[in-house]
Design a protein around this motif. Structure first.
Motif, PDB file in Angstrom:
ATOM      1  N   LYS A 160       0.871  -1.176  -0.097  1.00 51.33           N
ATOM      2  CA  LYS A 160      -0.042  -0.135   0.043  1.00 51.33           C
ATOM      3  C   LYS A 160       0.879   1.204   0.153  1.00 51.33           C
ATOM      4  O   LYS A 160       1.735   1.440   0.806  1.00 51.33           O
ATOM      5  N   GLN A 161       0.816   2.036  -0.923  1.00 54.73           N
ATOM      6  CA  GLN A 161       1.572   3.291  -1.279  1.00 54.73           C
ATOM      7  C   GLN A 161       3.070   3.091  -1.138  1.00 54.73           C
ATOM      8  O   GLN A 161       3.655   3.416  -0.137  1.00 54.73           O
ATOM      9  N   ASN A 162       3.480   1.906  -1.801  1.00 50.56           N
ATOM     10  CA  ASN A 162       4.909   1.643  -1.915  1.00 50.56           C
ATOM     11  C   ASN A 162       5.675   1.322  -0.391  1.00 50.56           C
ATOM     12  O   ASN A 162       6.640   1.312  -0.188  1.00 50.56           O
TER      13      ASN A 162
END
Length: 303
Positions: A160-162
């Motif tokens: 999630k989000q890198n």
């Protein structure tokens, strides 16, 4: 993971602050990952592509991101099913801290590190520098060689989000009778259920077995084999050196996977597999033989 006492959907909804669709009085007996769920379990679906699989699973309830159509399952709707599932694990994960229990004539080297809720049977030998995490059961007449690590956290992450967040490991490892685990093996705990090694199975050195994999009786697993999570390996299977498997396949009873092979799908009982991707060994050898003939064929065709 089973709950100490069953919990209603209404109670889960209240704790997670999530709306639900279905019968709120439905009792939930545990939580589980989608590949190992049973009746009475709640599971989560973090991506729509897995919703169909969830609907056809044995689970009783699903935590998911949307509720578009009537479902056979009780559905809790969440913006972050993965995070809410982890909240449930934290809330209901057992805090039992029972000390080591071991049987007669069992030798445990003083350098062995042992967690909570570990049970070791009779006539076992646990060699130097073995690490036994929490929630491990070892049967009778079993040997674990030096530097092996049993019960480490499952390799199960959500991106999630890198960044990567782990699913909290709350499962266990069960090792049967007359098992021999080679040196420098790593056997991960079940993420929500169990990783199991059947009676009489032998592993060579440097073998990895992923979370929630079930290995049957009298299997032979050679050095540097890597088995991903959630596999079923039936009785009397042989995996030769450097075999690698993806997750969530079944290798049938009596199958043989030759060295350096990688089956990408289920393997039938008593089949011999070779190559990458792994196919029937006789077919693979015929392909290799025909490839060697290509140069002569090209010369004859004057290409």
């Amino acid at each position: 993971m089973k709950f100490k006492n069953p919990i209603s959907i209404e109670e889960i909804s209240s704790f997670l602050k999530l709306p639900f669709f279905g019968d709120g009085s439905t009792l939930i007996y545990g939580l589980n990952e989608i590949n190992r769920c049973t009746k009475g379990d709640v599971i989560f679906v973090n991506h729509p592509k897995y919703l169909k699989k969830a609907e056809s699973s044995n689970a009783t309830a699903i935590i998911t991101t949307k509720h578009d159509k009537p479902s056979k399952k009780v559905t809790l709707v969440s913006e972050n099913p993965f995070d809410d599932f982890n909240r449930l694990i934290k809330k209901f994960k057992s805090s039992s801290n029972k000390k080591l229990s071991y049987g007669e004539n069992t030798f445990i080297h003083p350098s062995v590190v042992i967690g909570n809720n570990v049970i070791i049977g009779n006539n076992c030998v646990i060699h130097p520098n073995v690490v036994l995490y929490d929630n491990i059961t070892i049967g009778d007449n079993t040997i674990i060689h030096a530097n092996s690590v049993i019960g480490a956290n499952a390799f199960y992450f959500n991106k999630k989000q890198n960044t990567y967040s782990p699913l909290i490991t709350c499962g266990e490892v069960i090792i049967g009778d007359f098992v021999e685990i080679g040196a420098n093996n790593t056997i991960d705990a079940g993420v929500t259920d169990k990783t199991k090694i059947g009676n009489g199975t032998k592993t060579d050195n440097l073998v990895h077995i992923g979370h929630d994999t079930i290995i049957g009786k009298n299997c032979l697993i050679a050095a540097q084999v890597g088995i991903a999570g959630c596999n079923i390996i039936e009785d009397n299977v042989t995996l030769w050196g450097q075999v690698g498997t993806p997750s969530n396949i079944t290798i049938g009873e009596g199958a043989v996977i030759l060295g350096k092979s990688g089956p990408f799908q289920n393997v039938e009982a008593n089949e011999t597999i070779f190559g990458v991707p792994g196919i029937n060994a006789k077919q693979r050898f015929r392909e290799i033989l025909n490839q060697r003939k290509l140069t002569q064929i090209i010369k004859k065709l004057d290409l």
